[in-house]
Design a protein around this motif. Structure first.
Motif, PDB file in Angstrom:
ATOM      1  N   PRO A 182       0.834  -1.207   0.000  1.00 43.93           N
ATOM      2  CA  PRO A 182       0.000   0.000   0.000  1.00 43.93           C
ATOM      3  C   PRO A 182       0.868   1.257   0.000  1.00 43.93           C
ATOM      4  O   PRO A 182       1.285   1.747   1.054  1.00 43.93           O
ATOM      5  CB  PRO A 182      -0.814  -0.137   1.288  1.00 43.93           C
ATOM      6  N   VAL A 183       1.176   1.746  -1.179  1.00 44.54           N
ATOM      7  CA  VAL A 183       2.082   2.888  -1.339  1.00 44.54           C
ATOM      8  C   VAL A 183       1.322   4.047  -1.986  1.00 44.54           C
ATOM      9  O   VAL A 183       0.573   3.857  -2.937  1.00 44.54           O
ATOM     10  CB  VAL A 183       3.287   2.525  -2.227  1.00 44.54           C
ATOM     11  N   SER A 184       1.523   5.238  -1.459  1.00 45.61           N
ATOM     12  CA  SER A 184       0.951   6.445  -2.047  1.00 45.61           C
ATOM     13  C   SER A 184       1.994   7.544  -1.979  1.00 45.61           C
ATOM     14  O   SER A 184       3.085   7.347  -1.435  1.00 45.61           O
ATOM     15  CB  SER A 184      -0.331   6.862  -1.308  1.00 45.61           C
ATOM     16  N   GLY A 185       1.673   8.696  -2.537  1.00 45.26           N
ATOM     17  CA  GLY A 185       2.644   9.784  -2.550  1.00 45.26           C
ATOM     18  C   GLY A 185       1.992  11.139  -2.415  1.00 45.26           C
ATOM     19  O   GLY A 185       0.832  11.331  -2.789  1.00 45.26           O
ATOM     20  N   MET A 186       2.751  12.086  -1.860  1.00 43.81           N
ATOM     21  CA  MET A 186       2.281  13.462  -1.720  1.00 43.81           C
ATOM     22  C   MET A 186       3.445  14.399  -2.020  1.00 43.81           C
ATOM     23  O   MET A 186       4.516  14.271  -1.431  1.00 43.81           O
ATOM     24  CB  MET A 186       1.759  13.724  -0.304  1.00 43.81           C
TER      25      MET A 186
END
Length: 261
Positions: free
Chosen positions: A59-63
């Motif tokens: 579960p990887v996301s970015g900002m």
């Protein structure tokens, strides 16, 4: 070893490459939900895609946010929400003579290297204390202790970050929250690799020859460290297994620092 990080939400500042990316990758392998950060949306999207390919199903996301801009940092925090683990990794460095740098240069270094940690910790430590568990880790460096004469600006800001982490730990007394700093040694990160390639191209030396010539005489390992070697220690400090370590400056410096403490 199971670091018991499954399901923990982690934010790693400055993590599209180098040590930050290695930390994000290590924590993703351990089952954490990782939020990557970089200055621009394209760089963040690229890093997220690379990490998803390396750790399928993670579960990887970015900002995106530039930590030189307080407005962007505020926007990031508004969208981030609570996290279980904060890794303050973002930072800038270069070699420059003390007399060359003006006030604006010093303020930029403090804005990124110090105030990034202040702003993130200020927003995130309260919820950690309220729920009784959390980890804040500063990715520091040995110049915070042994300040180089040609990088006084960098050493001074990293020393401030070291003091910040130690002081924050005092606020966690009797809770399940810890705050620690990793003192890394000379590491062959992407930024260092880029600089060495540029220097080698202007001199009659190969990259390997130049890299070897730059190893510090005081180093006990007699080589540059790899980003993953810093990430290994960060991952441990991020885990529930490190509960007895708080307010510490833990070394992964390859023996560069000659002092006992």
């Amino acid at each position: 070893m199971d670091l018991e990080l499954g399901g923990k939400k982690v934010f790693v500042s400055g993590s599209t490459r180098g040590i930050g990316y290695a930390v994000a990758e290590m924590l993703a392998h351990e089952g954490a939900s990782v939020v990557i950060n970089g200055r621009t949306e394209p760089r963040v999207a690229d890093a997220v895609e690379r990490l998803r390919e390396t750790v399928p199903g993670a579960p990887v996301s970015g900002m995106a946010a530039d930590f030189a801009d307080p407005v962007q940092v505020e926007s990031l925090l508004d969208g981030l929400g609570e996290v279980d683990v904060l890794v303050n990794n973002v930072g800038v460095f270069d070699v420059a003579g003390f007399g060359e740098l003006q006030d604006a240069d010093w303020l930029r270094y403090f804005e990124i290297n110090v105030m990034s940690g202040v702003r993130l910790a200020r927003a995130l430590v309260g919820p950690m204390l309220k729920k009784g568990w959390g980890r804040i880790i500063f990715v520091g460096t040995e110049p915070a202790v042994d300040v180089p004469g040609d990088m006084i600006h960098y050493g001074a800001t990293k020393a401030a970050g070291l003091a910040l982490g130690n002081g924050l730990a005092k606020l966690t007394r009797g809770t399940g929250v810890t705050v620690n700093t990793v003192l890394g040694g000379p590491t062959y990160s992407d930024g260092v690799a880029d600089a060495i390639e540029q220097i080698a191209s202007a001199h009659p030396m190969t990259i390997d020859e130049l890299r070897s010539s730059l190893v510090r005489p005081s180093s006990l390992v007699q080589r540059f460290l790899e980003p993953k070697e810093i990430a290994n220690l960060v991952a441990y400090l991020a885990s529930p297994l490190s509960a007895a370590t708080n307010g510490a400056a833990v070394r992964a410096d390859g023996g560069v620092l000659p002092t006992l403490l």
